[in-house]
Scaffold this motif. Structure first.
Motif, PDB file in Angstrom:
ATOM      1  N   GLN A 142       0.826  -1.218   0.000  1.00  0.00           N
ATOM      2  CA  GLN A 142       0.000   0.000   0.000  1.00  0.00           C
ATOM      3  C   GLN A 142       0.861   1.270   0.000  1.00  0.00           C
ATOM      4  O   GLN A 142       0.445   2.311  -0.496  1.00  0.00           O
ATOM      5  CB  GLN A 142      -0.900   0.023   1.226  1.00  0.00           C
ATOM      6  CG  GLN A 142      -1.925  -1.088   1.268  1.00  0.00           C
ATOM      7  CD  GLN A 142      -2.771  -0.985   2.528  1.00  0.00           C
ATOM      8  OE1 GLN A 142      -3.546  -0.044   2.686  1.00  0.00           O
ATOM      9  NE2 GLN A 142      -2.624  -1.929   3.424  1.00  0.00           N
TER      10      GLN A 142
ATOM     11  N   GLU B  67      -9.607 -12.838   4.040  1.00  0.00           N
ATOM     12  CA  GLU B  67      -9.864 -11.517   4.599  1.00  0.00           C
ATOM     13  C   GLU B  67      -8.548 -10.801   4.853  1.00  0.00           C
ATOM     14  O   GLU B  67      -7.543 -11.417   5.217  1.00  0.00           O
ATOM     15  CB  GLU B  67     -10.650 -11.631   5.919  1.00  0.00           C
ATOM     16  CG  GLU B  67     -12.072 -12.147   5.729  1.00  0.00           C
ATOM     17  CD  GLU B  67     -12.858 -12.177   7.029  1.00  0.00           C
ATOM     18  OE1 GLU B  67     -12.258 -11.815   8.075  1.00  0.00           O
ATOM     19  OE2 GLU B  67     -14.030 -12.557   7.015  1.00  0.00           O
TER      20      GLU B  67
ATOM     21  N   ASP C 199      -6.760  -7.607   6.945  1.00  0.00           N
ATOM     22  CA  ASP C 199      -7.008  -6.801   8.144  1.00  0.00           C
ATOM     23  C   ASP C 199      -7.225  -5.320   7.841  1.00  0.00           C
ATOM     24  O   ASP C 199      -8.089  -4.669   8.444  1.00  0.00           O
ATOM     25  CB  ASP C 199      -5.830  -6.944   9.126  1.00  0.00           C
ATOM     26  CG  ASP C 199      -5.771  -8.346   9.734  1.00  0.00           C
ATOM     27  OD1 ASP C 199      -6.821  -9.035   9.703  1.00  0.00           O
ATOM     28  OD2 ASP C 199      -4.695  -8.754  10.205  1.00  0.00           O
ATOM     29  N   ASP C 200      -6.438  -4.772   6.896  1.00  0.00           N
ATOM     30  CA  ASP C 200      -6.537  -3.336   6.584  1.00  0.00           C
ATOM     31  C   ASP C 200      -7.418  -3.080   5.367  1.00  0.00           C
ATOM     32  O   ASP C 200      -7.186  -2.131   4.609  1.00  0.00           O
ATOM     33  CB  ASP C 200      -5.129  -2.761   6.334  1.00  0.00           C
ATOM     34  CG  ASP C 200      -4.253  -2.854   7.560  1.00  0.00           C
ATOM     35  OD1 ASP C 200      -4.795  -2.780   8.672  1.00  0.00           O
ATOM     36  OD2 ASP C 200      -3.031  -3.012   7.412  1.00  0.00           O
ATOM     37  N   TRP C 201      -8.439  -3.933   5.181  1.00  0.00           N
ATOM     38  CA  TRP C 201      -9.272  -3.880   3.977  1.00  0.00           C
ATOM     39  C   TRP C 201      -9.951  -2.513   3.821  1.00  0.00           C
ATOM     40  O   TRP C 201      -9.925  -1.928   2.745  1.00  0.00           O
ATOM     41  CB  TRP C 201     -10.321  -4.987   4.061  1.00  0.00           C
ATOM     42  CG  TRP C 201     -11.106  -5.185   2.807  1.00  0.00           C
ATOM     43  CD1 TRP C 201     -10.726  -5.867   1.694  1.00  0.00           C
ATOM     44  CD2 TRP C 201     -12.430  -4.707   2.541  1.00  0.00           C
ATOM     45  NE1 TRP C 201     -11.725  -5.851   0.747  1.00  0.00           N
ATOM     46  CE2 TRP C 201     -12.780  -5.142   1.236  1.00  0.00           C
ATOM     47  CE3 TRP C 201     -13.353  -3.951   3.259  1.00  0.00           C
ATOM     48  CZ2 TRP C 201     -14.009  -4.848   0.655  1.00  0.00           C
ATOM     49  CZ3 TRP C 201     -14.573  -3.659   2.677  1.00  0.00           C
ATOM     50  CH2 TRP C 201     -14.900  -4.106   1.393  1.00  0.00           C
ATOM     51  N   ASP C 202     -10.547  -1.987   4.886  1.00  0.00           N
ATOM     52  CA  ASP C 202     -11.246  -0.696   4.809  1.00  0.00           C
ATOM     53  C   ASP C 202     -10.299   0.439   4.442  1.00  0.00           C
ATOM     54  O   ASP C 202     -10.615   1.275   3.576  1.00  0.00           O
ATOM     55  CB  ASP C 202     -11.932  -0.375   6.142  1.00  0.00           C
ATOM     56  CG  ASP C 202     -13.140  -1.275   6.396  1.00  0.00           C
ATOM     57  OD1 ASP C 202     -13.730  -1.741   5.402  1.00  0.00           O
ATOM     58  OD2 ASP C 202     -13.468  -1.523   7.570  1.00  0.00           O
ATOM     59  N   GLU C 203      -9.140   0.452   5.084  1.00  0.00           N
ATOM     60  CA  GLU C 203      -8.157   1.508   4.808  1.00  0.00           C
ATOM     61  C   GLU C 203      -7.663   1.411   3.365  1.00  0.00           C
ATOM     62  O   GLU C 203      -7.517   2.424   2.668  1.00  0.00           O
ATOM     63  CB  GLU C 203      -6.975   1.381   5.772  1.00  0.00           C
ATOM     64  CG  GLU C 203      -5.914   2.458   5.578  1.00  0.00           C
ATOM     65  CD  GLU C 203      -4.700   2.264   6.485  1.00  0.00           C
ATOM     66  OE1 GLU C 203      -3.661   2.897   6.197  1.00  0.00           O
ATOM     67  OE2 GLU C 203      -4.792   1.483   7.455  1.00  0.00           O
TER      68      GLU C 203
ATOM     69  N   CYS D 252      -9.268   0.092   0.760  1.00  0.00           N
ATOM     70  CA  CYS D 252     -10.344   0.508  -0.149  1.00  0.00           C
ATOM     71  C   CYS D 252     -10.486   2.031  -0.196  1.00  0.00           C
ATOM     72  O   CYS D 252     -10.755   2.599  -1.265  1.00  0.00           O
ATOM     73  CB  CYS D 252     -11.671  -0.132   0.264  1.00  0.00           C
ATOM     74  SG  CYS D 252     -11.741  -1.910  -0.085  1.00  0.00           S
ATOM     75  N   ASP D 253     -10.284   2.678   0.939  1.00  0.00           N
ATOM     76  CA  ASP D 253     -10.334   4.152   0.964  1.00  0.00           C
ATOM     77  C   ASP D 253      -9.227   4.743   0.091  1.00  0.00           C
ATOM     78  O   ASP D 253      -9.453   5.702  -0.657  1.00  0.00           O
ATOM     79  CB  ASP D 253     -10.197   4.662   2.405  1.00  0.00           C
ATOM     80  CG  ASP D 253     -11.451   4.403   3.231  1.00  0.00           C
ATOM     81  OD1 ASP D 253     -12.511   4.154   2.621  1.00  0.00           O
ATOM     82  OD2 ASP D 253     -11.361   4.451   4.474  1.00  0.00           O
ATOM     83  N   ARG D 254      -8.025   4.160   0.173  1.00  0.00           N
ATOM     84  CA  ARG D 254      -6.910   4.645  -0.641  1.00  0.00           C
ATOM     85  C   ARG D 254      -7.170   4.422  -2.130  1.00  0.00           C
ATOM     86  O   ARG D 254      -6.911   5.292  -2.963  1.00  0.00           O
ATOM     87  CB  ARG D 254      -5.616   3.919  -0.249  1.00  0.00           C
ATOM     88  CG  ARG D 254      -5.017   4.378   1.058  1.00  0.00           C
ATOM     89  CD  ARG D 254      -3.658   3.765   1.263  1.00  0.00           C
ATOM     90  NE  ARG D 254      -3.058   4.185   2.521  1.00  0.00           N
ATOM     91  CZ  ARG D 254      -1.828   3.864   2.897  1.00  0.00           C
ATOM     92  NH1 ARG D 254      -1.070   3.131   2.104  1.00  0.00           N
ATOM     93  NH2 ARG D 254      -1.354   4.278   4.056  1.00  0.00           N
TER      94      ARG D 254
ATOM     95  N   ASN E 216     -10.044   4.078  -3.595  1.00  0.00           N
ATOM     96  CA  ASN E 216     -11.135   4.953  -4.025  1.00  0.00           C
ATOM     97  C   ASN E 216     -10.636   6.379  -4.264  1.00  0.00           C
ATOM     98  O   ASN E 216     -11.055   7.049  -5.213  1.00  0.00           O
ATOM     99  CB  ASN E 216     -12.244   4.953  -2.965  1.00  0.00           C
ATOM    100  CG  ASN E 216     -13.457   5.750  -3.418  1.00  0.00           C
ATOM    101  OD1 ASN E 216     -14.083   5.446  -4.438  1.00  0.00           O
ATOM    102  ND2 ASN E 216     -13.783   6.792  -2.682  1.00  0.00           N
TER     103      ASN E 216
ATOM    104  N   GLU F 143     -12.839  -5.020  -3.786  1.00  0.00           N
ATOM    105  CA  GLU F 143     -14.134  -5.003  -3.100  1.00  0.00           C
ATOM    106  C   GLU F 143     -15.036  -6.178  -3.499  1.00  0.00           C
ATOM    107  O   GLU F 143     -15.682  -6.788  -2.648  1.00  0.00           O
ATOM    108  CB  GLU F 143     -14.868  -3.698  -3.406  1.00  0.00           C
ATOM    109  CG  GLU F 143     -14.292  -2.489  -2.700  1.00  0.00           C
ATOM    110  CD  GLU F 143     -15.133  -1.241  -2.926  1.00  0.00           C
ATOM    111  OE1 GLU F 143     -15.122  -0.366  -2.030  1.00  0.00           O
ATOM    112  OE2 GLU F 143     -15.802  -1.134  -3.980  1.00  0.00           O
TER     113      GLU F 143
END
Length: 428
Positions: free
Chosen positions: A250, A283, A285-289, A291-293, A295, A325
Motif C-alpha cells: 500500500q 480476509e 485486516d486493513d481492507w477498509d483503509e 479501499c479508501d486509498r 477509491n 471489493e
C-alpha cells in the motif's frame, strides 16, 4: 548475382545493418518468410520456388545479423541486435535459432558484459525473445543458466547503466517464467526484485523517498516482474508473500510516479485474486483503509498532477477497486486470425502484458503460431494455416481500394437522390 559472390559479413561489411522495416513485418511477408514449422510449402509448384527463395534470403539476412553482433562498431552491433529482435518478435524461427542457440547466447553475453546502455538493453530483450522462441525446455534452460548470473549482477550493481538495469529487470522476470526449472530459484529471483521496489515504499510518516524518475522506472519494472512470478508461485510461497508484502505494498500507492502507483494497484489486485483462489473466504485486516486509498486514486483530482496521468490512473484504479471489493475483473477479448482469447483475470492480464512487452505487434501472430505461448494461454496446438488460405483470408490492397471506391460511389449516389427528393418536397 550468385549468393556465393556476396561479401562476407565479417569484418564490418554489415556496418550499416538496419532492423527489419514495417513492411518486412507485415502478415503477407510473414506468410512467405516463415510458417508454423519453418518449412511448410504451398500447394502449387511456382509458389514453392518463390517461398524457398524468400526463406533463403531471409535466413541469409539473419546470419548477417548474427555475424554483426561481434563487430567492432557499437552502432553495427546495436543494429544487428535490433534486427534479430524484430525477426524473433514477428516470426517463428525455432529450427533456425535452435541450430545457432549457443552462438546467439554468446553474442548476448558479450554485449551485456562489454556493451553500454542501449546495446545492453537490446541484448537483454533479445535474450528474452530467444527464450520465447525456444519455449520451456532444456534449450531455454541452458540459455538462461548462462545469462542469469549476468542479469543479476547488472540488476544489483548500483553503478551500472540505469537503462541496462531497467531492461534487465523486465527480461529477467519473463526469462525466469519461461526457462527457470527450480521453484526455489524463482523465489530467489523474486527476492532480487524485492530488494529494488521496496526502496520506493513510503515512510511510516507518509513521506516518500527522494528517487529520480529513472530509478523509479527501474523499481516499477522490478515490481511488475515480481508480480509476473507471483503467477507461478506455490500456495505456501503465496501465503508467506501475502503475510509479508500485502500490508506494505500500500505504501507504493503514495508514490509520485503514476506508473509506480498503477503497477502497485494492479499487483494488489493480482494478490487478492490469487488469495481468493486459494481461500474464497480470504480476509485482509486493513481492507477498509486499503479501499479508501484505492477509491481516492480512482477519483483523484489533485491539481498538481497532469490530466493525462489522472485520467489513466482513475481508469485503472476503478478496476482495481472492483477487484478488491467485489473480486471482479473487466474482461477483454483478443482476436487473432480465426480465433479469440479472453483476458478474464489479473493473472492472465499480467502474463499477456509481459509477453506483449517483447513481441509487440507480433503478439497475435505468436498467439496463432508459437506452441509455447499457446500452451501458456491454454489455446491448444497451433491451427496450421497455409499460404493459400492466408491469401484467401486477406483482401489485397487493390481489391480493398476497389471495394471502398464502389461503396463510396454508391453512397454518394444514394445521398444525392435523397437530397433531390428533399428539394422536390420543399418546392411542392
Amino acid at each position: 548475382m550468385p549468393r556465393t559472390k556476396k561479401k562476407n559479413s565479417k569484418g564490418g561489411q554489415h556496418g550499416n545493418v538496419q532492423p527489419f522495416s514495417d513492411e518486412d513485418a507485415s502478415l503477407e511477408t510473414l506468410s512467405h518468410c516463415s510458417s508454423f514449422s519453418d518449412g511448410i510449402s504451398v500447394a502449387d509448384e511456382g509458389g514453392d520456388a518463390s517461398e524457398d527463395a524468400a526463406q533463403e534470403d531471409f535466413q541469409y539476412k539473419l546470419k548477417g545479423f548474427i555475424d554483426s553482433t561481434v563487430d567492432k562498431s557499437a552502432k553495427t552491433r546495436q543494429g544487428a541486435l535490433d534486427g534479430l529482435k524484430t525477426a524473433m518478435a514477428t516470426r517463428i524461427l525455432y529450427e533456425f535459432i535452435s541450430e545457432r542457440r549457443m552462438t546467439i547466447t554468446d553474442s548476448i553475453e558479450r554485449c551485456l558484459k562489454k556493451g553500454k546502455g542501449e546495446e545492453q538493453r537490446a541484448a537483454a530483450s533479445l535474450a528474452c525473445l530467444l527464450c520465447i522462441q525456444l519455449g520451456s525446455g532444456i534449450e531455454s534452460e541452458e540459455v538462461f543458466k548462462t545469462l542469469k548470473p549476468i542479469f543479476k549482477n547488472i540488476l544489483a550493481d548500483g553503478s551500472a547503466n540505469i537503462q541496462a538495469r531497467q531492461a534487465v529487470a523486465t527480461s529477467l522476470g519473463l526469462c525466469t517464467l519461461v526457462a527457470e526449472d527450480d521453484i526455489l530459484d524463482v523465489h530467489s529471483t523474486m527476492e532480487c526484485f524485492e530488494n529494488l521496489f521496496t526502496r520506493s515504499y513510503a515512510r511510516a510518516d507518509g513521506t516518500c523517498p527522494s528517487i529520480s524518475p529513472q530509478t523509479s522506472q527501474l523499481h516499477t519494472n522490478a515490481l511488475l516482474s515480481w508480480a509476473l512470478l507471483l503467477t507461478i508461485c506455490t500456495s505456501n510461497q503465496l501465503k508467506d508473500i501475502l503475510r509479508k508484502h500485502l500490508p506494505k505494498l500500500q505504501r507504493l500507492l503514495e508514490s509520485e510516479d503514476v506508473n509506480m502507483r498503477i503497477a502497485a494497484g494492479e499487483t494488489i489486485a493480482l494478490l487478492f485474486e490469487l488469495a481468493r483462489d486459494m481461500d474464497p473466504e480470504f480476509e485482509f485486516d486493513d481492507w477498509d483503509e486499503l479501499c479508501d486509498r484505492l477509491n481516492a486514486l480512482a477519483t483523484d483530482c489533485v491539481k498538481h498532477r497532469a490530466k493525462t496521468d489522472k485520467r489513466k490512473q482513475r481508469s485503472v484504479f476503478r478496476d482495481v477497486l472492483k477487484a478488491v471489493e467485489e473480486g471482479d475483473f473487466q474482461s477483454e477479448t483478443i482476436r487473432f486470425g480465426t480465433e479469440r482469447m479472453n483476458i478474464d483475470s489479473w493473472v492472465r492480464k499480467r502474463t499477456y502484458d509481459a509477453f506483449r512487452e517483447f513481441v509487440g505487434s507480433g503478439m497475435n501472430y505468436h498467439l496463432q503460431a508459437n506452441e509455447f505461448i499457446r500452451d501458456v494461454f491454454e489455446l491448444g496446438p497451433p491451427m496450421l494455416v497455409d499460404s493459400a488460405t492466408m491469401k484467401a483470408m486477406k483482401i489485397s490492397r487493390f481489391e480493398r481500394h476497389l471495394h471502398n471506391s464502389a461503396a463510396f460511389k454508391a453512397r454518394t449516389k444514394a445521398r444525392n437522390k435523397f437530397r433531390d427528393k428533399r428539394v422536390d418536397v420543399g418546392e411542392f
